[in-house]
Design a protein around this motif. Structure first.
Motif, PDB file in Angstrom:
ATOM      1  N   ARG A   1      33.895  35.921  29.823  1.00 38.86           N
ATOM      2  CA  ARG A   1      33.858  34.970  30.937  1.00 38.86           C
ATOM      3  C   ARG A   1      34.896  35.234  32.027  1.00 38.86           C
ATOM      4  O   ARG A   1      34.978  34.474  32.990  1.00 38.86           O
ATOM      5  CB  ARG A   1      33.989  33.548  30.408  1.00 38.86           C
ATOM      6  CG  ARG A   1      35.343  33.195  29.865  1.00 38.86           C
ATOM      7  CD  ARG A   1      35.347  31.777  29.321  1.00 38.86           C
ATOM      8  NE  ARG A   1      36.699  31.300  29.130  1.00 38.86           N
ATOM      9  CZ  ARG A   1      37.026  30.335  28.302  1.00 38.86           C
ATOM     10  NH1 ARG A   1      36.099  29.734  27.596  1.00 38.86           N
ATOM     11  NH2 ARG A   1      38.271  29.958  28.189  1.00 38.86           N
ATOM     12  N   THR A   2      35.688  36.280  31.883  1.00 37.69           N
ATOM     13  CA  THR A   2      36.756  36.537  32.841  1.00 37.69           C
ATOM     14  C   THR A   2      36.521  37.887  33.522  1.00 37.69           C
ATOM     15  O   THR A   2      36.233  38.882  32.861  1.00 37.69           O
ATOM     16  CB  THR A   2      38.117  36.562  32.114  1.00 37.69           C
ATOM     17  OG1 THR A   2      38.222  35.416  31.290  1.00 37.69           O
ATOM     18  CG2 THR A   2      39.257  36.584  33.094  1.00 37.69           C
ATOM     19  N   THR A   3      36.688  37.916  34.822  1.00 38.05           N
ATOM     20  CA  THR A   3      36.515  39.171  35.560  1.00 38.05           C
ATOM     21  C   THR A   3      37.774  40.029  35.421  1.00 38.05           C
ATOM     22  O   THR A   3      38.854  39.529  35.085  1.00 38.05           O
ATOM     23  CB  THR A   3      36.268  38.906  37.058  1.00 38.05           C
ATOM     24  OG1 THR A   3      37.456  38.319  37.610  1.00 38.05           O
ATOM     25  CG2 THR A   3      35.068  38.000  37.280  1.00 38.05           C
ATOM     26  N   SER A   4      37.632  41.283  35.736  1.00 36.48           N
ATOM     27  CA  SER A   4      38.771  42.204  35.703  1.00 36.48           C
ATOM     28  C   SER A   4      39.848  41.753  36.688  1.00 36.48           C
ATOM     29  O   SER A   4      41.043  41.809  36.390  1.00 36.48           O
ATOM     30  CB  SER A   4      38.301  43.615  36.042  1.00 36.48           C
ATOM     31  OG  SER A   4      39.383  44.498  36.106  1.00 36.48           O
ATOM     32  N   ALA A   5      39.423  41.279  37.859  1.00 37.36           N
ATOM     33  CA  ALA A   5      40.393  40.816  38.870  1.00 37.36           C
ATOM     34  C   ALA A   5      41.176  39.618  38.349  1.00 37.36           C
ATOM     35  O   ALA A   5      42.390  39.514  38.554  1.00 37.36           O
ATOM     36  CB  ALA A   5      39.658  40.461  40.164  1.00 37.36           C
TER      37      ALA A   5
END
Length: 152
Positions: free
Chosen positions: A45-49
């Motif tokens: 659920r978390t982006t790389s950014a």
């Protein structure tokens, strides 16, 4: 009734030290613990950014999770210890920080094991029934009155 479903064992076992050797993986675990989810849920659920931003946040504000509490409590304990101390060395937070991961340990010799057992026995108020010439010098079987084991 359906049979129990076992989780995949992929990634388990094999070469140890995956967490110890990978600071990024340890970060994922700290963040997941802080956010109340599992590492796979976090990564799904978390982006790389956003992960990069969390890493920057941790660098600026200090460790997330239990490690930060260890440091806070060590600081508090050192303060209390210093208010009650006499002359001598001033206590520092590092004196009260636990060392959680001490790395892989090799096998111990019987002397090291005996020393550890004696130290533990002393801490819990036990008695030491070893005698000179007996277990204190490595002949624990004779000191305990045990006969020699015969190999055939």
């Amino acid at each position: 009734m359906p049979a129990a479903v076992r989780p995949s064992q992929e990634g388990h076992g094999g070469r140890g030290g995956k967490i110890r050797d990978d600071p990024e993986r340890r970060f994922y675990h700290r963040l997941a613990l802080q956010l109340g989810c599992t590492v796979p849920e976090l990564l799904a659920r978390t982006t790389s950014a956003e992960l990069t931003e969390w890493m920057a946040y941790e660098r600026v504000t200090g460790m997330l999770g239990p490690e930060r509490l260890d440091l806070l409590f060590a600081t508090l304990t050192a303060t209390v210890a210093n208010t009650a101390r006499g002359k001598g060395r001033k206590a520092e937070p590092k004196d009260f920080l636990p060392t959680w991961d001490q790395g892989p340990k090799g096998p111990q010799s019987w002397q090291q094991m005996l020393t550890a057992v004696k130290a533990y026995n002393s801490r819990i108020g036990g008695t030491d029934s070893t005698t000179e010439g007996g277990a204190a010098h490595g002949d624990a079987r004779r000191a305990a009155g045990v006969g020699r084991h015969q190999h055939r």
